[in-house]
Design a protein around this motif. Structure first.
Motif, PDB file in Angstrom:
ATOM      1  N   LEU A 176      39.841  34.907  36.228  1.00  0.00           N
ATOM      2  CA  LEU A 176      39.950  35.630  37.485  1.00  0.00           C
ATOM      3  C   LEU A 176      40.568  34.728  38.539  1.00  0.00           C
ATOM      4  O   LEU A 176      40.677  33.511  38.350  1.00  0.00           O
TER       5      LEU A 176
ATOM      6  N   ARG B 269      34.043  38.918  42.359  1.00  0.00           N
ATOM      7  CA  ARG B 269      33.304  39.815  41.473  1.00  0.00           C
ATOM      8  C   ARG B 269      33.088  41.183  42.122  1.00  0.00           C
ATOM      9  O   ARG B 269      33.047  42.201  41.428  1.00  0.00           O
TER      10      ARG B 269
ATOM     11  N   VAL C 234      36.285  43.166  41.657  1.00  0.00           N
ATOM     12  CA  VAL C 234      36.378  43.597  40.254  1.00  0.00           C
ATOM     13  C   VAL C 234      35.471  44.806  40.017  1.00  0.00           C
ATOM     14  O   VAL C 234      35.858  45.785  39.374  1.00  0.00           O
TER      15      VAL C 234
ATOM     16  N   THR D  25      38.891  43.167  33.561  1.00  0.00           N
ATOM     17  CA  THR D  25      39.416  41.874  34.018  1.00  0.00           C
ATOM     18  C   THR D  25      40.937  41.840  33.988  1.00  0.00           C
ATOM     19  O   THR D  25      41.578  41.424  34.963  1.00  0.00           O
TER      20      THR D  25
END
Length: 233
Positions: free
Chosen positions: A36, A45, A48, A103
């Motif tokens: 990432l 996060r 995402v 991802t």
């Protein structure tokens, strides 16, 4: 023929920025599914998760994606309208998620946004100086500027700065031809900026105010004559 050449030049500029984005952010492109842009313990996060929950609410629950029950499962769906919800990126990610995974989709959207931001500034610079190397360099310096690169490690939404130069381009066209279509294009660009990041919508308003001020306010040295208005021009 000239119009076709202009389109091919624009497309070529975008692909060169895309290639530079791949090289610039290496080795991320080689690890699309396992790496990432920032630490998973930070804001990365969250962005995402946003990509995932947007599609999840629509497909799994057939629910308006501005609400989710994935945070507090025993409570009513939580309103996400005041959250930094990256709707533009979410919409782009929607068809990619089933094929690339969460991802890899996040990273592909990130690289695409980087190239799009550089290309948007190129289009604005080309409007001012023509399709010259200087216009291409302006796009490169904006899309890969230190502030955007530094923010990319945590604040995914701020990488999508493409609406800002496009909005200036819309203002220039609106000044030349004050038509309903050009006015609607400027308004739509502000909406586009808002669904990239709420800050960008505010920046568009500030840009509009500065643009209008430059066009309307003139400062001259000297003593005004009696025939001139006492108000400052």
């Amino acid at each position: 023929m000239s119009r076709l050449r202009s389109i091919s030049t624009s497309v070529g500029a975008f692909f060169t920025y895309a290639i530079i984005a791949i090289v610039f952010h290496w080795p991320l492109p080689a690890r699309l599914g396992s790496a990432l842009t920032g630490p998973v313990g930070g804001d990365t996060r969250v962005y995402v998760w946003i990509l995932w929950v947007f599609r999840h609410e629509i497909v799994a629950h057939r629910r308006f994606p501005m609400f989710t029950g994935e945070i507090l499962s025993l409570a009513p769906p939580i309103d996400l309208s005041l959250h930094n919800y990256t709707l533009f990126a979410d919409a782009l990610a929607f068809p990619l998620l089933p094929f690339l995974g969460v991802t890899a989709t996040f990273n592909v959207i990130f690289l695409a946004m980087t190239a799009l931001t550089a290309w948007a500034m190129y289009m604005l610079a080309r409007r001012v100086v023509g399709p010259t190397p200087e216009a291409w360099l302006a796009g490169l310096l904006f899309g890969f500027s230190p502030v955007l690169v530094a923010r990319s490690t945590e604040h995914f939404s701020l990488v999508a700065a493409a609406p800002l130069p496009i909005f200036v381009l819309c203002l220039m066209r609106l000044e030349e031809k004050p038509t309903t279509l050009n006015a609607a294009a400027a308004g739509a660009t502000i909406a586009w900026a808002a669904i990239c990041d709420p800050y960008f919508a505010v920046y568009c308003l500030l840009i509009a105010a500065c643009y209008a001020a430059v066009r309307m306010i003139h400062i001259r040295r000297g003593t005004p004559s009696s025939s001139e208005s006492r108000w400052w021009r």
